[in-house]
Design a protein around this motif. Sequence first.
Motif, PDB file in Angstrom:
ATOM      1  N   TRP A  53       0.848  -1.191   0.000  1.00  0.00           N
ATOM      2  CA  TRP A  53       0.000   0.000   0.000  1.00  0.00           C
ATOM      3  C   TRP A  53       0.884   1.241   0.000  1.00  0.00           C
ATOM      4  CZ3 TRP A  53      -5.397  -0.225   0.036  1.00  0.00           C
ATOM      5  CH2 TRP A  53      -5.953  -1.500   0.246  1.00  0.00           C
ATOM      6  N   LYS A  54       0.489   2.234  -0.774  1.00  0.00           N
ATOM      7  CA  LYS A  54       1.210   3.500  -0.810  1.00  0.00           C
ATOM      8  C   LYS A  54       0.262   4.633  -0.443  1.00  0.00           C
ATOM      9  CE  LYS A  54       4.470   2.018  -4.391  1.00  0.00           C
ATOM     10  NZ  LYS A  54       5.022   2.300  -5.738  1.00  0.00           N
ATOM     11  N   PRO A  55       0.756   5.613   0.306  1.00  0.00           N
ATOM     12  CA  PRO A  55      -0.124   6.729   0.688  1.00  0.00           C
ATOM     13  C   PRO A  55      -0.377   7.675  -0.471  1.00  0.00           C
ATOM     14  CG  PRO A  55       2.112   7.117   1.463  1.00  0.00           C
ATOM     15  CD  PRO A  55       2.114   5.733   0.877  1.00  0.00           C
ATOM     16  N   GLN A  56      -1.539   8.263  -0.462  1.00  0.00           N
ATOM     17  CA  GLN A  56      -1.878   9.342  -1.382  1.00  0.00           C
ATOM     18  C   GLN A  56      -2.248  10.567  -0.554  1.00  0.00           C
ATOM     19  OE1 GLN A  56      -4.993   7.748  -3.945  1.00  0.00           O
ATOM     20  NE2 GLN A  56      -3.481   6.909  -5.370  1.00  0.00           N
ATOM     21  N   LYS A  57      -1.843  11.736  -1.002  1.00  0.00           N
ATOM     22  CA  LYS A  57      -2.082  12.968  -0.260  1.00  0.00           C
ATOM     23  C   LYS A  57      -3.512  13.436  -0.475  1.00  0.00           C
ATOM     24  CE  LYS A  57       2.709  14.596  -0.288  1.00  0.00           C
ATOM     25  NZ  LYS A  57       3.613  15.705  -0.654  1.00  0.00           N
ATOM     26  N   SER A  58      -4.208  13.628   0.643  1.00  0.00           N
ATOM     27  CA  SER A  58      -5.608  14.038   0.562  1.00  0.00           C
ATOM     28  C   SER A  58      -5.777  15.549   0.536  1.00  0.00           C
ATOM     29  CB  SER A  58      -6.389  13.465   1.747  1.00  0.00           C
ATOM     30  OG  SER A  58      -5.991  14.102   2.954  1.00  0.00           O
ATOM     31  N   GLY A  59      -4.882  16.249   1.206  1.00  0.00           N
ATOM     32  CA  GLY A  59      -5.044  17.688   1.354  1.00  0.00           C
ATOM     33  C   GLY A  59      -6.126  18.053   2.346  1.00  0.00           C
ATOM     34  N   ALA A  60      -6.673  17.062   3.045  1.00  0.00           N
ATOM     35  CA  ALA A  60      -7.750  17.285   4.012  1.00  0.00           C
ATOM     36  C   ALA A  60      -7.259  16.963   5.417  1.00  0.00           C
ATOM     37  CB  ALA A  60      -8.967  16.436   3.671  1.00  0.00           C
ATOM     38  N   TYR A  61      -7.940  17.509   6.389  1.00  0.00           N
ATOM     39  CA  TYR A  61      -7.521  17.367   7.780  1.00  0.00           C
ATOM     40  C   TYR A  61      -8.394  16.390   8.549  1.00  0.00           C
ATOM     41  CZ  TYR A  61      -6.402  18.771  12.584  1.00  0.00           C
ATOM     42  OH  TYR A  61      -6.039  18.776  13.900  1.00  0.00           O
ATOM     43  N   TYR A  62      -9.653  16.242   8.170  1.00  0.00           N
ATOM     44  CA  TYR A  62     -10.600  15.457   8.965  1.00  0.00           C
ATOM     45  C   TYR A  62     -10.669  13.998   8.508  1.00  0.00           C
ATOM     46  CZ  TYR A  62     -12.097  20.005  10.670  1.00  0.00           C
ATOM     47  OH  TYR A  62     -12.126  21.250  11.238  1.00  0.00           O
ATOM     48  N   PRO A  63     -11.166  13.097   9.381  1.00  0.00           N
ATOM     49  CA  PRO A  63     -11.288  11.678   9.024  1.00  0.00           C
ATOM     50  C   PRO A  63     -12.127  11.474   7.771  1.00  0.00           C
ATOM     51  CG  PRO A  63     -11.581  11.960  11.386  1.00  0.00           C
ATOM     52  CD  PRO A  63     -11.524  13.332  10.802  1.00  0.00           C
ATOM     53  N   LEU A  64     -11.693  10.530   6.939  1.00  0.00           N
ATOM     54  CA  LEU A  64     -12.374  10.202   5.694  1.00  0.00           C
ATOM     55  C   LEU A  64     -13.189   8.928   5.896  1.00  0.00           C
ATOM     56  CD1 LEU A  64      -9.418  10.948   3.270  1.00  0.00           C
ATOM     57  CD2 LEU A  64     -11.232  12.491   4.033  1.00  0.00           C
ATOM     58  N   ARG A  65     -14.447   8.939   5.461  1.00  0.00           N
ATOM     59  CA  ARG A  65     -15.380   7.888   5.827  1.00  0.00           C
ATOM     60  C   ARG A  65     -15.751   6.927   4.701  1.00  0.00           C
ATOM     61  NH1 ARG A  65     -17.256   6.853  11.055  1.00  0.00           N
ATOM     62  NH2 ARG A  65     -16.864   8.661  12.372  1.00  0.00           N
ATOM     63  N   GLU A  66     -15.791   7.394   3.468  1.00  0.00           N
ATOM     64  CA  GLU A  66     -16.301   6.557   2.381  1.00  0.00           C
ATOM     65  C   GLU A  66     -15.577   6.900   1.091  1.00  0.00           C
ATOM     66  OE1 GLU A  66     -19.121   3.512   1.163  1.00  0.00           O
ATOM     67  OE2 GLU A  66     -18.631   4.342   3.148  1.00  0.00           O
ATOM     68  N   VAL A  67     -15.300   5.863   0.281  1.00  0.00           N
ATOM     69  CA  VAL A  67     -14.618   6.059  -0.995  1.00  0.00           C
ATOM     70  C   VAL A  67     -15.333   5.257  -2.076  1.00  0.00           C
ATOM     71  CG1 VAL A  67     -12.961   4.225  -0.382  1.00  0.00           C
ATOM     72  CG2 VAL A  67     -12.433   5.822  -2.250  1.00  0.00           C
ATOM     73  N   GLN A  68     -15.461   5.858  -3.265  1.00  0.00           N
ATOM     74  CA  GLN A  68     -16.038   5.157  -4.412  1.00  0.00           C
ATOM     75  C   GLN A  68     -15.350   5.631  -5.686  1.00  0.00           C
ATOM     76  OE1 GLN A  68     -20.103   6.005  -5.499  1.00  0.00           O
ATOM     77  NE2 GLN A  68     -20.120   4.470  -7.120  1.00  0.00           N
ATOM     78  N   PHE A  69     -15.047   4.672  -6.569  1.00  0.00           N
ATOM     79  CA  PHE A  69     -14.526   4.962  -7.901  1.00  0.00           C
ATOM     80  C   PHE A  69     -15.515   4.442  -8.935  1.00  0.00           C
ATOM     81  CE2 PHE A  69     -10.741   6.029  -5.739  1.00  0.00           C
ATOM     82  CZ  PHE A  69      -9.882   6.659  -6.638  1.00  0.00           C
ATOM     83  N   VAL A  70     -15.645   5.167 -10.036  1.00  0.00           N
ATOM     84  CA  VAL A  70     -16.501   4.706 -11.129  1.00  0.00           C
ATOM     85  C   VAL A  70     -15.667   4.067 -12.233  1.00  0.00           C
ATOM     86  CG1 VAL A  70     -18.354   6.325 -10.657  1.00  0.00           C
ATOM     87  CG2 VAL A  70     -16.472   7.015 -12.163  1.00  0.00           C
ATOM     88  N   ASP A  71     -14.359   4.335 -12.249  1.00  0.00           N
ATOM     89  CA  ASP A  71     -13.412   3.663 -13.136  1.00  0.00           C
ATOM     90  C   ASP A  71     -12.038   3.786 -12.485  1.00  0.00           C
ATOM     91  OD1 ASP A  71     -12.335   6.239 -13.811  1.00  0.00           O
ATOM     92  OD2 ASP A  71     -13.825   6.451 -15.408  1.00  0.00           O
ATOM     93  N   HIS A  72     -10.986   3.443 -13.197  1.00  0.00           N
ATOM     94  CA  HIS A  72      -9.659   3.454 -12.586  1.00  0.00           C
ATOM     95  C   HIS A  72      -9.126   4.859 -12.329  1.00  0.00           C
ATOM     96  CE1 HIS A  72      -9.698  -0.768 -13.824  1.00  0.00           C
ATOM     97  NE2 HIS A  72      -8.701  -0.956 -12.984  1.00  0.00           N
ATOM     98  N   GLN A  73      -9.749   5.877 -12.875  1.00  0.00           N
ATOM     99  CA  GLN A  73      -9.256   7.239 -12.742  1.00  0.00           C
ATOM    100  C   GLN A  73     -10.140   8.123 -11.876  1.00  0.00           C
ATOM    101  OE1 GLN A  73      -6.213   7.996 -13.989  1.00  0.00           O
ATOM    102  NE2 GLN A  73      -6.167   5.838 -14.622  1.00  0.00           N
TER     103      GLN A  73
END
Length: 297
Positions: A148-168
């Motif tokens: 696993w590699k980190p990605q920079k969110s630019g956000a400060y608060y906890p992240l709750r849900e993630v969804q992708f519609v394609d690979h990008q």
Amino acid sequence: KTKSSAFLDLDLQLFGADDKISIHAFSGSPLNRYFAKDVFKLTTNQRINESTNFLRNTLHVSRFTFHVSRFTLLIGLLVTAIMGCTTDQKPKSGHWEIVRHADWETRFYDVFFIDEKTGWAVGNHEGSSFGEEFDSVIAHTTDGGVTWKPQKSGAYYPLREVQFVDHQKGWIAGENGVLLHTDDGGETWMQQLTHTPNSLFDIHFVSNHEGWAVGDYGTVLYTEDGGKTWINRANGIGENSLRGVYFLDPQHGWVVSYEGYAYRTDNGGKTWESQETGIRYELSKVYFVDRNTGWIN
């Protein structure tokens, strides 16, 4: 059956053809249900219908939703913290293996795989200070969870849900109205303006452009331009804390609340109609396969 002490409340997704499927999951400690530890992968040679029955019968499942396409089975399970995941029933074929031992200190709230190899997990750091605990985390894998590699969110608060519609293209919802978007697979994440301080707990997109986000105090946000603009569509819901959203198509959708309420719309969220669930405890997810058949947890 695993030697892990517990599974976290995370979405589990299956990918594969009829004769072989695999599933990825994070494990956690019963003393801290949000502390992510190892990453597990289940591989089985059972057919899809046999595997779904096995999972339903051998794990203590509080959420069981599924969607079957021609070559892919997507399963959403919300498994409560159980000691040892013991069972008297044995699968015909299949085993759990640890694909990555954890060396992080992170609360992971959600995981999403767009295919068997490519996925993202979101949450926040387990820090020793208040500031560290609210630092958001995005982890990305391209090898099925081995690394696993980190990605920079630019956000400060906890992240709750993630969804992708394609690979990008993907979106992440978080606390304090945070909503992030990427169109390059997470190499860069940009914050979208939601005009709300309320925490967002779930998102659902039916296309690259049209989607919904729900959260505290009856928050229902809608976009038809990929999140460039979000508008409120909560007519008829009140101030319940919304935890799950699912749309079958651009017109027909459902949301569920922490207080045990469910709501339905037939006009894209312009108005919502209350539906009686018969319970008054937390509902966190909802999924439908057609206009009449669905599951909530």
